[in-house]
Scaffold this motif. Structure first.
Motif, short mmCIF file in Angstrom:
data_model
loop_
_atom_site.label_atom_id
_atom_site.label_comp_id
_atom_site.label_asym_id
_atom_site.label_seq_id
_atom_site.Cartn_x
_atom_site.Cartn_y
_atom_site.Cartn_z
N ALA A 1 0.84 -1.19 0.00
CA ALA A 1 0.00 0.00 0.00
C ALA A 1 0.88 1.24 0.00
O ALA A 1 2.03 1.21 0.47
N ASP A 2 0.33 2.33 -0.52
CA ASP A 2 1.01 3.62 -0.50
C ASP A 2 0.24 4.57 0.40
O ASP A 2 -1.01 4.62 0.37
N VAL A 3 0.96 5.32 1.20
CA VAL A 3 0.34 6.32 2.05
C VAL A 3 0.09 7.57 1.22
O VAL A 3 0.98 8.05 0.52
N ALA B 1 -4.83 8.47 4.32
CA ALA B 1 -5.47 7.33 3.67
C ALA B 1 -4.42 6.44 3.04
O ALA B 1 -3.26 6.82 2.88
N LEU B 2 -4.82 5.23 2.72
CA LEU B 2 -3.95 4.28 2.05
C LEU B 2 -4.49 3.96 0.67
O LEU B 2 -5.70 3.77 0.50
N ARG B 3 -3.60 3.89 -0.31
CA ARG B 3 -3.96 3.35 -1.61
C ARG B 3 -3.43 1.92 -1.65
O ARG B 3 -2.22 1.70 -1.70
N LEU B 4 -4.33 0.96 -1.58
CA LEU B 4 -3.93 -0.45 -1.55
C LEU B 4 -3.52 -0.88 -2.95
O LEU B 4 -4.24 -0.65 -3.92
N THR B 5 -2.35 -1.50 -3.07
CA THR B 5 -1.83 -1.84 -4.39
C THR B 5 -1.71 -3.34 -4.64
O THR B 5 -1.60 -3.76 -5.78
N GLU B 6 -1.74 -4.15 -3.59
CA GLU B 6 -1.69 -5.61 -3.77
C GLU B 6 -2.53 -6.26 -2.68
O GLU B 6 -2.30 -6.04 -1.49
#
Length: 318
Positions: A256-258, A287-292
């Motif tokens: 995830a990316d913050v 927020a978090l951008r979930l990537t996997e």
């Protein structure tokens, strides 16, 4: 120089390989007993045992080294292991992620040195790689130290550092530190063979303890700041795998990316789940951008692929 090696997982096997290829005489390897693993739960040898057997190095697998164990069988096995060490011609023992405590009776036979994956005295204990990432440390490293009865308290023989990158997971950092430790222990053994090694006491300040990772720690609390949750996702990759629950389904979050996204939505709320924005989840702050992600029984998938088979828009992680 004749060196006994004691270790169990892949982190240790990398060091054993480096020592063997450097030409050290390894008369004996100690490793933990075979454990059930895989879908069929068949007994599997450790990574260290696999390397030793493949290269004709004798292996012993005592369940304990403590001759004062209350269990008579364990005490008997420990006595047999102790007798084997006494009967083996060696100059030093190298220990790396062995998993058994070395008692005074073992430490007193010959010098014992340990490969530890942290910048001691920070992160003494069982899970230094996980805890360094979880805590947001800017750097970590490997310490080669002389062993004594205290938990990772011995004097240091060599220490080297490496930065912790913003996307480093425990899996990535583990492999980097394993390679570092393997090179370092070979260097230390060469110095010991020539009598030019110097031991330096650990600082008294800055001591922290890296407690063993418990599976329940992997349950994410989305009321925490996004940066803390992001660190936990990286720290618990590959084990035990951070996760949240959506409509009763446990979803593992592997990356995830913050992001700086202000929202009045409750923590855990999915703010977006589409090809344009990705999967964005509100946290206590940020927020978090979930990537996997990974659903039960499925494979790890990039966010764009995951949402094709699992609709998240408007739902909430709990």
């Amino acid at each position: 120089m004749k060196v006994i090696f004691a270790g169990t997982p892949e982190f240790a096997a990398v060091a054993l390989k480096a020592m063997h290829e450097a030409g050290f005489d390894i008369p004996l390897v100690l490793t933990q007993p075979d454990r059930p693993a895989g879908r069929g739960m068949h007994l599997q040898p450790s990574a260290v045992k696999q390397y030793a057997v493949a290269h004709g190095i004798p292996v012993a697998q005592p369940v304990s080294l403590r001759m004062d164990a209350k269990d008579p069988q364990r005490a008997q096995e420990a006595k047999a292991a102790h007798d084997l060490l006494l009967a083996t011609d060696y100059d030093a023992m190298v220990v790396a992620a062995y998993g058994l405590i070395l008692p005074r009776s073992t430490l007193d036979i010959k010098p014992c040195i340990n490969i530890h994956g942290s910048l001691l005295p920070r992160w003494r204990g069982a899970a230094p790689i996980h805890r360094a990432i979880e805590a947001g440390d800017a750097e970590t490293g490997v310490t080669i130290m002389q062993m004594e009865e205290g938990l990772d308290t011995g004097p240091m023989l060599l220490i080297e550092r490496t930065p912790i990158g913003p996307h480093d997971t425990t899996a990535v950092l583990h492999d980097r530190l394993a390679a570092m430790g393997a090179q370092m222990v070979v260097k230390v053994l060469h110095k010991m063979a020539h009598g030019i090694i110097e031991a330096v006491s650990q600082p008294e300040n800055g001591v922290t303890y890296a407690a063993k990772i418990a599976k329940e720690e992997a349950v994410l609390d989305f009321t925490l700041p996004a940066k803390e949750i992001g660190r936990r996702i990286r720290a618990f990759n590959p084990f035990p795998g951070a996760h949240g629950t959506v409509n009763g389904t446990v979803i593992k979050l592997w990356a995830a990316d913050v992001i700086d996204a202000g929202s009045d939505a409750p923590p855990g709320q999915v703010l977006a789940a589409d090809a344009q924005h990705g999967i964005v989840v509100a946290c206590g702050s940020g927020a978090l951008r979930l990537t996997e992600l990974q659903k039960p029984g499925g494979k790890r998938l990039a966010a764009a692929e995951f949402i094709k088979g699992f609709a998240l828009d408007g739902l909430r992680f709990e």
